[in-house]
Design a protein around this motif. Structure first.
Motif, PDB file in Angstrom:
ATOM      1  N   VAL A   3       0.851  -1.186   0.000  1.00  0.00           N
ATOM      2  CA  VAL A   3       0.000   0.000   0.000  1.00  0.00           C
ATOM      3  C   VAL A   3       0.887   1.236   0.000  1.00  0.00           C
ATOM      4  O   VAL A   3       1.895   1.278   0.712  1.00  0.00           O
ATOM      5  CB  VAL A   3      -0.919   0.014   1.246  1.00  0.00           C
ATOM      6  CG1 VAL A   3      -1.803   1.250   1.255  1.00  0.00           C
ATOM      7  CG2 VAL A   3      -1.772  -1.250   1.301  1.00  0.00           C
ATOM      8  N   VAL A   4       0.516   2.216  -0.799  1.00  0.00           N
ATOM      9  CA  VAL A   4       1.247   3.481  -0.811  1.00  0.00           C
ATOM     10  C   VAL A   4       0.395   4.563  -0.172  1.00  0.00           C
ATOM     11  O   VAL A   4      -0.839   4.502  -0.194  1.00  0.00           O
ATOM     12  CB  VAL A   4       1.646   3.912  -2.242  1.00  0.00           C
ATOM     13  CG1 VAL A   4       2.731   3.000  -2.796  1.00  0.00           C
ATOM     14  CG2 VAL A   4       0.441   3.941  -3.164  1.00  0.00           C
ATOM     15  N   ALA A   5       1.060   5.544   0.419  1.00  0.00           N
ATOM     16  CA  ALA A   5       0.357   6.674   1.022  1.00  0.00           C
ATOM     17  C   ALA A   5       1.215   7.914   0.865  1.00  0.00           C
ATOM     18  O   ALA A   5       2.442   7.839   0.694  1.00  0.00           O
ATOM     19  CB  ALA A   5       0.054   6.409   2.494  1.00  0.00           C
ATOM     20  N   GLY A  23     -18.299   1.338   5.206  1.00  0.00           N
ATOM     21  CA  GLY A  23     -18.207   0.108   4.434  1.00  0.00           C
ATOM     22  C   GLY A  23     -16.800  -0.402   4.239  1.00  0.00           C
ATOM     23  O   GLY A  23     -16.594  -1.517   3.746  1.00  0.00           O
ATOM     24  N   ARG A  24     -15.799   0.372   4.635  1.00  0.00           N
ATOM     25  CA  ARG A  24     -14.398  -0.054   4.527  1.00  0.00           C
ATOM     26  C   ARG A  24     -13.899  -0.494   5.900  1.00  0.00           C
ATOM     27  O   ARG A  24     -14.469  -0.137   6.935  1.00  0.00           O
ATOM     28  CB  ARG A  24     -13.525   1.089   4.007  1.00  0.00           C
ATOM     29  CG  ARG A  24     -13.918   1.635   2.649  1.00  0.00           C
ATOM     30  CD  ARG A  24     -13.100   2.852   2.296  1.00  0.00           C
ATOM     31  NE  ARG A  24     -11.680   2.526   2.177  1.00  0.00           N
ATOM     32  CZ  ARG A  24     -10.714   3.443   2.118  1.00  0.00           C
ATOM     33  NH1 ARG A  24     -11.019   4.734   2.211  1.00  0.00           N
ATOM     34  NH2 ARG A  24      -9.455   3.077   2.002  1.00  0.00           N
ATOM     35  N   ASP A  25     -12.809  -1.284   5.900  1.00  0.00           N
ATOM     36  CA  ASP A  25     -12.154  -1.598   7.162  1.00  0.00           C
ATOM     37  C   ASP A  25     -11.781  -0.299   7.868  1.00  0.00           C
ATOM     38  O   ASP A  25     -11.347   0.669   7.230  1.00  0.00           O
ATOM     39  CB  ASP A  25     -10.873  -2.411   6.912  1.00  0.00           C
ATOM     40  CG  ASP A  25     -11.167  -3.816   6.437  1.00  0.00           C
ATOM     41  OD1 ASP A  25     -12.327  -4.250   6.567  1.00  0.00           O
ATOM     42  OD2 ASP A  25     -10.235  -4.465   5.923  1.00  0.00           O
ATOM     43  N   LEU A  26     -11.939  -0.287   9.198  1.00  0.00           N
ATOM     44  CA  LEU A  26     -11.572   0.873  10.009  1.00  0.00           C
ATOM     45  C   LEU A  26     -12.292   2.140   9.545  1.00  0.00           C
ATOM     46  O   LEU A  26     -11.727   3.231   9.544  1.00  0.00           O
ATOM     47  CB  LEU A  26     -10.053   1.077   9.995  1.00  0.00           C
ATOM     48  CG  LEU A  26      -9.218  -0.116  10.471  1.00  0.00           C
ATOM     49  CD1 LEU A  26      -7.752   0.094  10.164  1.00  0.00           C
ATOM     50  CD2 LEU A  26      -9.416  -0.348  11.967  1.00  0.00           C
ATOM     51  N   TYR A  72      -2.522  -6.999  10.511  1.00  0.00           N
ATOM     52  CA  TYR A  72      -3.896  -6.839  10.964  1.00  0.00           C
ATOM     53  C   TYR A  72      -4.503  -8.230  11.125  1.00  0.00           C
ATOM     54  O   TYR A  72      -3.950  -9.219  10.635  1.00  0.00           O
ATOM     55  CB  TYR A  72      -4.695  -6.011   9.953  1.00  0.00           C
ATOM     56  CG  TYR A  72      -4.295  -4.556   9.900  1.00  0.00           C
ATOM     57  CD1 TYR A  72      -4.825  -3.641  10.802  1.00  0.00           C
ATOM     58  CD2 TYR A  72      -3.388  -4.088   8.945  1.00  0.00           C
ATOM     59  CE1 TYR A  72      -4.472  -2.301  10.752  1.00  0.00           C
ATOM     60  CE2 TYR A  72      -3.022  -2.754   8.891  1.00  0.00           C
ATOM     61  CZ  TYR A  72      -3.564  -1.857   9.792  1.00  0.00           C
ATOM     62  OH  TYR A  72      -3.207  -0.535   9.758  1.00  0.00           O
ATOM     63  N   PRO A  73      -5.665  -8.349  11.777  1.00  0.00           N
ATOM     64  CA  PRO A  73      -6.250  -9.682  11.987  1.00  0.00           C
ATOM     65  C   PRO A  73      -6.466 -10.476  10.699  1.00  0.00           C
ATOM     66  O   PRO A  73      -6.321 -11.695  10.698  1.00  0.00           O
ATOM     67  CB  PRO A  73      -7.589  -9.358  12.676  1.00  0.00           C
ATOM     68  CG  PRO A  73      -7.331  -8.076  13.406  1.00  0.00           C
ATOM     69  CD  PRO A  73      -6.416  -7.298  12.512  1.00  0.00           C
ATOM     70  N   SER A  74      -6.790  -9.788   9.609  1.00  0.00           N
ATOM     71  CA  SER A  74      -7.116 -10.516   8.383  1.00  0.00           C
ATOM     72  C   SER A  74      -6.132 -10.297   7.249  1.00  0.00           C
ATOM     73  O   SER A  74      -6.323 -10.827   6.150  1.00  0.00           O
ATOM     74  CB  SER A  74      -8.519 -10.100   7.899  1.00  0.00           C
ATOM     75  OG  SER A  74      -8.549  -8.705   7.629  1.00  0.00           O
ATOM     76  N   LYS A  75      -5.071  -9.516   7.482  1.00  0.00           N
ATOM     77  CA  LYS A  75      -4.129  -9.234   6.393  1.00  0.00           C
ATOM     78  C   LYS A  75      -2.829  -8.687   6.959  1.00  0.00           C
ATOM     79  O   LYS A  75      -2.762  -8.253   8.119  1.00  0.00           O
ATOM     80  CB  LYS A  75      -4.729  -8.232   5.405  1.00  0.00           C
ATOM     81  CG  LYS A  75      -5.047  -6.871   6.027  1.00  0.00           C
ATOM     82  CD  LYS A  75      -5.796  -5.972   5.059  1.00  0.00           C
ATOM     83  CE  LYS A  75      -6.191  -4.655   5.735  1.00  0.00           C
ATOM     84  NZ  LYS A  75      -6.989  -3.793   4.841  1.00  0.00           N
ATOM     85  N   ALA A 272       4.042  -6.345  14.413  1.00  0.00           N
ATOM     86  CA  ALA A 272       3.063  -6.833  15.382  1.00  0.00           C
ATOM     87  C   ALA A 272       2.521  -5.735  16.288  1.00  0.00           C
ATOM     88  O   ALA A 272       1.549  -5.951  17.011  1.00  0.00           O
ATOM     89  CB  ALA A 272       3.675  -7.941  16.231  1.00  0.00           C
ATOM     90  N   VAL A 273       3.152  -4.553  16.298  1.00  0.00           N
ATOM     91  CA  VAL A 273       2.713  -3.440  17.144  1.00  0.00           C
ATOM     92  C   VAL A 273       2.674  -2.172  16.301  1.00  0.00           C
ATOM     93  O   VAL A 273       3.211  -2.122  15.194  1.00  0.00           O
ATOM     94  CB  VAL A 273       3.653  -3.240  18.353  1.00  0.00           C
ATOM     95  CG1 VAL A 273       3.610  -4.441  19.280  1.00  0.00           C
ATOM     96  CG2 VAL A 273       5.085  -2.972  17.899  1.00  0.00           C
ATOM     97  N   SER A 274       2.049  -1.141  16.855  1.00  0.00           N
ATOM     98  CA  SER A 274       1.976   0.133  16.134  1.00  0.00           C
ATOM     99  C   SER A 274       2.882   1.196  16.750  1.00  0.00           C
ATOM    100  O   SER A 274       2.823   2.357  16.370  1.00  0.00           O
ATOM    101  CB  SER A 274       0.531   0.648  16.106  1.00  0.00           C
ATOM    102  OG  SER A 274       0.053   0.902  17.415  1.00  0.00           O
TER     103      SER A 274
END
Length: 308
Positions: A3-5, A23-26, A72-75, A272-274
């Motif tokens: 992902v780019v930002a 409708g999007r994650d987060l 993340y939990p799913s990715k 695993a952490v932020s």
């Protein structure tokens, strides 16, 4: 997922955030605008396409800031963030997303996805963290601290385990005066009472970290910790600490028996952490870019940053 930002700034130095739509994650969280890299695209091609689709602008110039691996939990993603140095057009929410131009010091007030937290730190906190050697003679130590501050150091850890309490307090007050004059942050190693009394930051040893049940200082007073593994990083995040130092990344003379993590393991622990995380162990100023490519805030060390 790659992902780019983008970090986009206006003429006043404010930074653009976009709100994730329903409708999007987060959904509802604020983030740096961007999106997924499609097959066959380079990161910069994806950045230009995503910003055109989302904001109606074209990227004319961009420089790497930090690449954050995050689980993340799913990715699992790598958030590849660029500082956009020039763009064409006026940003507007083409997907009906809310936008906010935000002063850098206000970025922490916005709820964000975990991967964006290290980006905020990369924009607002020092990339080099000086850990002081043991002060043998306070006056000489303070003289070298001033040289380090003149050399651009803006985050300092006072580590002085061998000094009497009164001598340490006096030294910390003198160091605080010099750091504040230079616009630098000062943390004391392992002394929560002293940090609270003097309004300084606190750096926790790993044993102190693991023994705590709550953050030892209020928000607004920096708290960092030394970490060596996933459990210690997880504890630092649970306590709501501001950053961690992780290492050793390379073999060092001061810890000859320690097995170095290497950059790949550093990145694996980071995802695993932020938390913002400094790389420790054989680091130099030139390693900041490498640390950032592996999701690090920057580098920490003694020998590379303390004047000889």
């Amino acid at each position: 997922m790659h992902v780019v930002a983008a970090v986009l700034r206006d003429a006043r130095g404010r930074i653009l955030l976009a709100r994730r739509t329903a409708g999007r994650d987060l959904a509802g969280a604020w983030e740096f605008p961007g999106g997924k890299v499609e097959p066959g695209e380079t990161a910069l091609q994806a950045l230009d396409r995503e910003l055109h689709e989302e904001l109606g602008i074209r990227v004319l110039g961009a420089e790497p800031l930090v690449a954050v691996p995050q689980a993340y939990p799913s990715k699992r993603i790598v958030l590849d963030v660029y500082s956009v140095t020039a763009f064409e057009g006026t940003p507007r929410g083409r997907e009906r997303q809310a936008l906010a131009w935000t002063p850098p010091e206000k970025l922490r007030d916005y709820p964000m996805p975990p991967a964006d937290r290290p980006v905020v730190a990369a924009l607002t906190s020092p990339a080099r963290y000086l850990i002081s050697p043991e002060p043998e003679e306070p006056a000489a130590w303070l003289g070298k601290l001033e040289k380090a501050l003149k050399g651009g150091i803006r985050r300092v850890q006072l580590r002085a385990r061998g000094l009497p309490a009164r001598t340490l307090a006096d030294l910390a007050m003198d160091a605080r005066t010099r750091c504040h004059a230079a616009g630098a942050e000062l943390l004391v190693n392992g002394e929560p009472g002293l940090a609270a009394d003097l309004g300084l930051g606190l750096h926790l040893r790993s044993d102190q970290l693991m023994a705590l049940q709550a953050r030892p200082l209020p928000a607004g007073q920096l708290v960092g910790a030394s970490c060596h593994d996933a459990d210690e990083l997880a504890q630092a995040e649970r306590l709501g600490l501001d950053f961690a130092v992780l290492g050793p990344v390379r073999a060092t003379e001061s810890h000859p028996g320690a097995t170095p993590l290497g950059w790949d393991r550093f990145a694996a622990l980071r995802e695993a952490v932020s938390l913002p995380i400094y790389a420790l162990g054989g680091m130099r100023s030139a390693d900041v870019a490498t640390a950032r490519r592996h999701g690090g805030q920057g580098v920490a060390g003694i020998r590379a940053f303390w004047p000889r």
